[in-house]
Scaffold this motif. Structure first.
Motif, PDB file in Angstrom:
ATOM      1  N   GLY A 123       0.676  -1.785   0.084  1.00  0.00           N
ATOM      2  CA  GLY A 123       0.132  -0.033  -0.247  1.00  0.00           C
ATOM      3  C   GLY A 123       0.683   1.212  -0.150  1.00  0.00           C
ATOM      4  N   ARG A 124       2.331   1.300  -0.340  1.00  0.00           N
ATOM      5  CA  ARG A 124       2.845   2.540   0.227  1.00  0.00           C
ATOM      6  C   ARG A 124       3.281   3.199  -1.128  1.00  0.00           C
ATOM      7  N   SER A 125       2.848   4.164  -1.564  1.00  0.00           N
ATOM      8  CA  SER A 125       3.463   5.491  -2.531  1.00  0.00           C
ATOM      9  C   SER A 125       5.519   5.690  -1.990  1.00  0.00           C
ATOM     10  N   SER A 126       5.104   6.759  -3.274  1.00  0.00           N
ATOM     11  CA  SER A 126       7.172   7.355  -2.190  1.00  0.00           C
ATOM     12  C   SER A 126       6.744   7.666  -1.704  1.00  0.00           C
ATOM     13  N   LYS A 127       5.592   8.968  -1.282  1.00  0.00           N
ATOM     14  CA  LYS A 127       5.164   9.651  -0.400  1.00  0.00           C
ATOM     15  C   LYS A 127       4.839   8.940   1.514  1.00  0.00           C
ATOM     16  N   SER A 128       4.398   8.100   1.070  1.00  0.00           N
ATOM     17  CA  SER A 128       3.603   7.408   2.297  1.00  0.00           C
ATOM     18  C   SER A 128       5.049   6.784   3.151  1.00  0.00           C
ATOM     19  N   PHE A 129       5.868   6.352   1.860  1.00  0.00           N
ATOM     20  CA  PHE A 129       7.519   5.505   2.400  1.00  0.00           C
ATOM     21  C   PHE A 129       8.587   6.509   3.653  1.00  0.00           C
TER      22      PHE A 129
ATOM     23  N   GLY B  24       5.291   2.993  -7.554  1.00  0.00           N
ATOM     24  CA  GLY B  24       4.628   3.563  -9.120  1.00  0.00           C
ATOM     25  C   GLY B  24       2.511   3.277  -9.029  1.00  0.00           C
ATOM     26  N   HIS B  25       2.690   2.204  -8.458  1.00  0.00           N
ATOM     27  CA  HIS B  25       1.205   1.668  -8.443  1.00  0.00           C
ATOM     28  C   HIS B  25       0.062   2.712  -7.161  1.00  0.00           C
ATOM     29  N   ASN B  26       0.865   2.848  -5.814  1.00  0.00           N
ATOM     30  CA  ASN B  26      -0.296   3.305  -4.577  1.00  0.00           C
ATOM     31  C   ASN B  26      -0.139   5.372  -5.591  1.00  0.00           C
TER      32      ASN B  26
END
Length: 272
Positions: free
Chosen positions: A69-75, A99-101
């Protein structure tokens, strides 16, 4: 005395053959690569869970930090990147795949290609290098999407809570349809601008899914009819996440591409 000497000689020889330290390949990304909870018996796997099998563990250690569920931002926002950053030592590698999220609408995850998405990828590259590490950007793996009409994709993670009967009733054609658009292009652009290693995971998995076709590609994913798997009595239609077989196939292909991009890793590569 001779026996003691020989024993010491063997010990010195074995010690000299042992590598000074392991080189670590860190993986950061989303559910397509992530470690999974195996306690339920689910066959879902991230491709990076299988990556170690393609490298000699005497010399290479795969440390998978990708999370569902992580994006580059939330990671970054959740402090997960800081943790990885604290572990990187000179000569280690960091595979970066998001990219997926990032393409999701939720503010906690959304980024824009050509803007915030690129900025986050560039940050991973820059800060990896500051620690003496070697960044490797991968664009997102494809979804299994043969739908002849656009299928709404609100949240890949919600697929785990569905059954086979919940699956979208879609007409499928012969050609795999792209769902990532500029989110598959931006990672290549960042890699080019920053002179970083790049592996085109999107193209590799596209070619894999297309070659297997509409039916054969299902074997890579969490696509099970009711009763086909004991952990999924009601089945599932999940065109995003890999099963055990799919994770191994994709890990094998991406490991091949990785050593082609970085030939020095070829010495430790295990072909299967």
């Amino acid at each position: 005395m001779r026996k003691v000497f020989m024993a010491l000689l063997v010990l010195v020889t074995l010690t000299s053959l042992k590598p000074d330290r392991l080189t670590t390949i860190f993986v950061i990304g989303d559910s397509t690569a992530a470690k999974k909870d195996l306690s339920t018996g689910s066959p879902e796997r991230g491709w990076a869970m299988a990556l170690q099998e393609y490298f000699d563990s005497t010399y290479i250690r795969v440390d998978n930090h990708a999370v569902n569920g992580r994006s580059s931002k939330s990671f970054i926002d959740e402090g997960r990147w800081d943790k990885v950053l604290s572990l990187i030592r000179p000569g280690d590698y960091v595979i970066i795949q998001f990219g997926h999220n990032d393409e999701k609408a939720q503010p906690a995850r959304h980024t824009d290609p050509g803007s915030t998405f690129d900025y986050n990828l560039a940050r991973f590259v820059r800060e990896t290098r500051e620690k003496g590490g070697i960044p490797v950007i991968m664009n997102p793996v494809v979804r299994r999407n043969f739908a002849t009409k656009t299928v709404k994709n609100d949240d890949d993670e919600a697929l785990r809570n569905t059954t086979f009967a919940d699956g979208a009733k879609v007409t499928e054609g012969d050609s795999l349809i792209d769902t990532h658009k500029l989110y598959a292009v931006a990672p290549r652009d960042v890699a080019m601008r920053m002179n970083a290693h790049f592996v085109d995971a999107n193209r590799i998995t596209h070619d894999l899914e297309q070659s297997l076709g509409v039916e054969g590609s299902k074997k890579l994913h969490m696509w099970y009819k009711p009763g086909e798997h004991p952990a999924l009595p009601q089945g599932r239609q999940d065109n995003t996440h890999y099963n055990i077989y799919g994770a191994h196939v994709v890990a094998g292909l991406l490991s091949d591409a990785l050593v082609k991009e970085i030939p020095v890793l070829g010495k430790y590569h295990i072909k299967k």
